[in-house]
Design an enzyme around this catalytic site. Structure first.
Site, mmCIF file in Angstrom:
data_model
loop_
_atom_site.group_PDB
_atom_site.id
_atom_site.type_symbol
_atom_site.label_atom_id
_atom_site.label_comp_id
_atom_site.label_asym_id
_atom_site.label_seq_id
_atom_site.Cartn_x
_atom_site.Cartn_y
_atom_site.Cartn_z
ATOM 1 N N THR A 26 0.832 -1.209 0.000
ATOM 2 C CA THR A 26 0.000 0.000 0.000
ATOM 3 C C THR A 26 0.869 1.262 0.000
ATOM 4 O O THR A 26 0.510 2.271 -0.614
ATOM 5 C CB THR A 26 -0.961 0.039 1.208
ATOM 6 O OG1 THR A 26 -0.240 -0.293 2.378
ATOM 7 C CG2 THR A 26 -2.113 -0.917 1.041
ATOM 8 N N HIS A 117 -0.170 -16.398 -5.059
ATOM 9 C CA HIS A 117 -1.334 -15.964 -5.846
ATOM 10 C C HIS A 117 -0.947 -15.625 -7.282
ATOM 11 O O HIS A 117 -1.671 -14.917 -7.981
ATOM 12 C CB HIS A 117 -2.022 -14.759 -5.196
ATOM 13 C CG HIS A 117 -2.779 -15.111 -3.939
ATOM 14 N ND1 HIS A 117 -3.373 -14.168 -3.140
ATOM 15 C CD2 HIS A 117 -3.038 -16.299 -3.361
ATOM 16 C CE1 HIS A 117 -3.964 -14.777 -2.106
ATOM 17 N NE2 HIS A 117 -3.762 -16.066 -2.219
ATOM 18 N N CYS A 152 -2.320 -18.593 -31.443
ATOM 19 C CA CYS A 152 -3.672 -19.003 -31.834
ATOM 20 C C CYS A 152 -4.687 -17.854 -31.812
ATOM 21 O O CYS A 152 -5.824 -18.026 -32.247
ATOM 22 C CB CYS A 152 -4.154 -20.168 -30.961
ATOM 23 S SG CYS A 152 -4.617 -19.692 -29.293
#
Ligand SMILES: [Zn+2]
Length: 246
Positions: A26, A117, A152
């Site tokens: 932060t 994460h 792709c």
């Protein structure tokens, strides 16, 4: 006083493993997206940060991630990241396990970082597996609403864990091992509310290790910690760094 106590805990309880959350970033100007305000409040996480939402409408999800990437691209490590990198160089921190996807520990110089994460470092194609780096994704976003796979043509997905996705198994396994061998688990800037990361202090305590916490607010583990400091990460960690380096 509590800074000195924490510094002594780090010195006497080795190896020390650090677990960081949004509170460590932060001070780098990165909002905690889970309690976000301002323009972030307009993005309902269930509509923009779930894997179902991405599969349904990836371009819409990139409207959120594109803005988030811009914030993260401009962010610099703060004194908390720098203090942790210095303590690792001095041999006082074994590794940093982080819930953050912002790469700021790496940019500050931390070498052993376990990203439970994921990270914005890369984006991947869910169809063919091709990946693209952060800079390539940003370059594409200058001219298009979403980055596409060079092989792709499908929309790429940022390699951060979205709601509804499993956490990266290898990273979680390493984090658990580190929590078990830690004589001190130092939690910085995490309210320990999100599982399975929130279970890591339990692993340390069960293995006979000690827990210390630096967080702006109280956490469910404060009473079981040898020390809990409620304050900003940067000020506390740089004071500890100065103390330990004499
Ligand atoms: Zn592809």
């Amino acid at each position: 006083m509590s800074v000195e106590r924490l510094a002594e805990l780090i010195r006497t309880h080795q190896p020390c493993v650090v677990l960081t959350g949004a509170g460590v970033s932060t001070e780098s100007g990165i909002p905690d997206f889970r309690s976000a305000s301002g323009i972030w409040a307009r993005y309902d996480p269930m509509e923009y940060a779930t894997i179902e939402a991405f599969r349904r409408d990836p371009v819409k999800v990139w409207d959120f991630y594109g803005r988030r990437l811009e914030v993260l691209a401009c962010a610099q490590p703060n004194v908390a990241h720098e203090a942790l990198a210095e303590l690792e160089r001095d041999g006082l921190i074994r590794a940093v396990v982080t819930q953050n996807v912002d790469r700021l520990h790496e940019l500050a110089g931390s070498r052993d970082v376990v990203e439970v994460h994921g990270s914005i470092r890369t984006s991947s194609c869910l169809t063919c597996g091709e990946t693209a780096g952060f800079d390539e994704v940003r370059r594409q976003l200058e001219n298009a609403p979403a980055p596409r796979c060079s092989l792709c043509g499908d929309v790429l997905k940022p390699d951060v864990v979205m709601f509804g996705e499993l956490l990266p198994a290898a990273a979680i396994e390493r984090a658990t091992q580190l929590a078990r061998i830690a004589r001190l688990l130092l939690v910085v800037g995490s309210s320990l509310a999100v599982y399975p990361v929130a279970a890591l202090p339990e692993d340390t305590l069960r293995a006979g290790g000690t827990l210390a916490i630096v967080n702006a607010e109280a956490t469910p583990y404060d009473e079981r910690a040898a020390l809990a400091i409620h304050g900003p990460a940067g000020k506390t960690l740089s004071a500890i760094c100065n103390y330990l380096r004499g």
